[in-house]
Write a protein that holds these residues in place. Structure first.
Motif, mmCIF file in Angstrom:
data_model
loop_
_atom_site.group_PDB
_atom_site.id
_atom_site.type_symbol
_atom_site.label_atom_id
_atom_site.label_comp_id
_atom_site.label_asym_id
_atom_site.label_seq_id
_atom_site.Cartn_x
_atom_site.Cartn_y
_atom_site.Cartn_z
ATOM 1 N N VAL A 15 0.838 -1.196 0.000
ATOM 2 C CA VAL A 15 0.000 0.000 0.000
ATOM 3 C C VAL A 15 0.873 1.245 0.000
ATOM 4 O O VAL A 15 0.621 2.195 -0.736
ATOM 5 N N LEU A 16 1.922 1.240 0.820
ATOM 6 C CA LEU A 16 2.820 2.391 0.863
ATOM 7 C C LEU A 16 3.562 2.551 -0.458
ATOM 8 O O LEU A 16 3.723 3.669 -0.953
ATOM 9 N N ASP A 17 3.996 1.446 -1.039
ATOM 10 C CA ASP A 17 4.662 1.508 -2.345
ATOM 11 C C ASP A 17 3.723 2.085 -3.396
ATOM 12 O O ASP A 17 4.139 2.897 -4.232
ATOM 13 N N LEU A 18 2.474 1.668 -3.366
ATOM 14 C CA LEU A 18 1.496 2.167 -4.327
ATOM 15 C C LEU A 18 1.267 3.665 -4.136
ATOM 16 O O LEU A 18 1.198 4.414 -5.117
ATOM 17 N N ILE A 23 2.064 9.204 -6.292
ATOM 18 C CA ILE A 23 2.554 10.578 -6.120
ATOM 19 C C ILE A 23 3.663 10.878 -7.125
ATOM 20 O O ILE A 23 3.654 11.918 -7.797
ATOM 21 N N ILE A 24 4.610 9.972 -7.259
ATOM 22 C CA ILE A 24 5.695 10.178 -8.225
ATOM 23 C C ILE A 24 5.134 10.173 -9.645
ATOM 24 O O ILE A 24 5.559 10.953 -10.493
ATOM 25 N N GLY A 25 4.175 9.301 -9.912
ATOM 26 C CA GLY A 25 3.554 9.251 -11.230
ATOM 27 C C GLY A 25 2.863 10.557 -11.589
ATOM 28 O O GLY A 25 2.934 11.005 -12.732
ATOM 29 N N ALA A 26 2.200 11.175 -10.619
ATOM 30 C CA ALA A 26 1.539 12.456 -10.884
ATOM 31 C C ALA A 26 2.562 13.532 -11.230
ATOM 32 O O ALA A 26 2.368 14.316 -12.162
#
Length: 144
Positions: A15-18, A23-26
């Motif tokens: 969940v934390l990785d996701l 956030i990085i993807g945005a």
């Protein structure tokens, strides 16, 4: 009870990785959008005879008198004119291809850096082991 389960769910690594990936993807999406809109699409637009490729569209209905002859896609869309915005579609398709290619390069690079998992040794079937032992025993016997 439910609060403990929720805390356990959130604390799991996936969940934390996701969350970090989203956030990085945005943030990455903004960079790619800028690359597409500010660098690539003007070049592509210049090749196709226009400075703004996203302004390529076909009107599919009546245009208000105030906007007659307008080539402002955003203004026409805001006015409720039905438009077939193929230029905007091409912009988004190019954006997708860039993102997919960059992700491919990242995954490829990471997979080269990570050690390859060793294939688990497959156990030999029992009958093959028994036949091997019989062969070795026969070889070890003195010949008469």
């Amino acid at each position: 009870m439910m609060l403990k389960e929720f805390k356990a769910f959130i604390a799991r690594g996936n969940v934390l990785d996701l969350a970090v990936a989203v956030i990085i993807g945005a943030a990455f999406s903004k960079i790619v959008t800028s690359l597409t809109e500010d660098v690539l699409m003007p070049i592509i637009g210049k090749l196709f005879g226009g400075l703004d490729f996203s302004s390529y569209f076909l009107t599919m209905g009546p245009v208000p008198a105030a906007l007659q002859g307008s080539s402002d896609y955003a203004a026409l869309k805001k006015a409720g004119v039905p438009l077939l915005g193929y230029g905007e579609f091409v912009t988004q398709a190019v954006n997708f291809i860039i993102v997919a290619f960059i992700i491919f390069l990242i995954v490829r690079s990471v997979s080269k850096l990570l050690p390859k998992p060793e294939a688990p040794a497959t156990a030999e079937p029992a009958d093959v082991t028994l036949l091997r032992e019989i062969r070795d025993e026969l070889k070890a016997r003195p010949r008469v």
